[in-house]
Scaffold this active site. Structure first.
Site, short mmCIF file in Angstrom:
data_model
loop_
_atom_site.label_atom_id
_atom_site.label_comp_id
_atom_site.label_asym_id
_atom_site.label_seq_id
_atom_site.Cartn_x
_atom_site.Cartn_y
_atom_site.Cartn_z
N ASN A 12 0.80 -1.24 0.00
CA ASN A 12 0.00 0.00 0.00
C ASN A 12 0.82 1.28 0.00
OD1 ASN A 12 -2.55 -1.12 -0.14
ND2 ASN A 12 -2.83 -1.17 2.07
N GLY A 14 2.11 2.64 -2.75
CA GLY A 14 1.96 3.33 -4.02
C GLY A 14 2.97 2.96 -5.09
N ASP A 85 7.73 -3.88 -12.18
CA ASP A 85 6.89 -3.99 -10.98
C ASP A 85 7.13 -5.35 -10.35
OD1 ASP A 85 5.02 -3.07 -9.14
OD2 ASP A 85 3.30 -3.78 -10.28
N GLU A 86 6.93 -5.43 -9.04
CA GLU A 86 7.11 -6.68 -8.27
C GLU A 86 8.54 -7.21 -8.43
OE1 GLU A 86 4.84 -7.31 -6.21
OE2 GLU A 86 3.06 -6.36 -7.08
N VAL A 87 9.51 -6.31 -8.39
CA VAL A 87 10.92 -6.67 -8.60
C VAL A 87 11.42 -7.65 -7.53
CG1 VAL A 87 11.99 -4.75 -7.34
CG2 VAL A 87 13.12 -5.69 -9.35
N GLN A 88 10.76 -7.72 -6.39
CA GLN A 88 11.19 -8.64 -5.33
C GLN A 88 11.14 -10.10 -5.78
OE1 GLN A 88 8.28 -6.91 -5.07
NE2 GLN A 88 6.64 -8.30 -4.49
#
Length: 190
Positions: A12, A14, A85-88
């Site tokens: 959350n 952003g 996005d969601e590089v983890q």
């Protein structure tokens, strides 16, 4: 000069809306972007960056076998920026490919994702982004339960009870995770 950026934050904070904003800013100037996201994120649909406020956009899904470097090399015209996005959820090899895109082609790469999991362990992609990124920026949000800064992610079960064991990766949103401060992570007021 192009750089590898890692922008991380708790749930959350952003991150996804920021990617969509950055892409829009480039495109308003007639500069092309490539947007990637993890292929394991199925919350909305595979291959989409989706924000909690309802904006979404098609993206290139990254799977274990995806060669991001080769994909970028094949693009005509050369993109002005690469957004992830969601590089983890990326592997060390993927992060090294991102660094090579910056170093070899002079293309800025911005990776957005979580730093730590619900047990406060680093994800593989986050670990290597912390090592290789030229610039690291925390995206802030507030704790679900109090007014402190959220730095952790609390996983909850279907009954809203805290979960501290299990697989590192469980795809979910507000139904499964809360952004929390350190105090509320260890002692949530549920």
């Amino acid at each position: 000069m192009a750089q590898l950026f890692f922008k991380y934050g708790a749930m959350n904070s952003g991150k996804s809306i920021e990617i969509l904003k950055v892409a829009n800013n480039y495109e308003e100037q007639n500069k092309s972007v490539l947007i990637f996201t993890s292929g394991i994120d199925t919350r909305d649909e595979v291959g989409y960056v989706s924000s909690r406020i309802g904006l979404r956009r098609k993206a290139i899904p990254i799977f274990e076998e995806t060669d991001i470097l080769q994909y970028v090399k094949e693009q005509e015209p050369t993109p002005h920026c690469v957004l992830i996005d969601e590089v983890q959820f990326l592997s060390k090899e993927h992060v090294l490919q991102l660094a090579e895109i910056v170093d070899t082609f002079g293309i800025p790469v911005m990776g957005f994702g979580l730093k730590n999991d619900f047990q406060n362990e680093l994800f593989e992609g986050s670990r290597y982004m912390l090592i290789y990124a030229d610039k690291i920026e925390e995206m802030k949000t507030i704790c679900w339960f109090c007014a402190r800064k959220a730095t952790m992610n609390l996983r909850v079960d279907d009954n809203g009870k805290p979960v501290y064991t299990g697989d590192q990766i469980q795809i979910g949103g507000n139904d499964s995770y809360y952004p929390v401060c350190r105090k509320c992570h260890s002692n949530p007021p549920l």
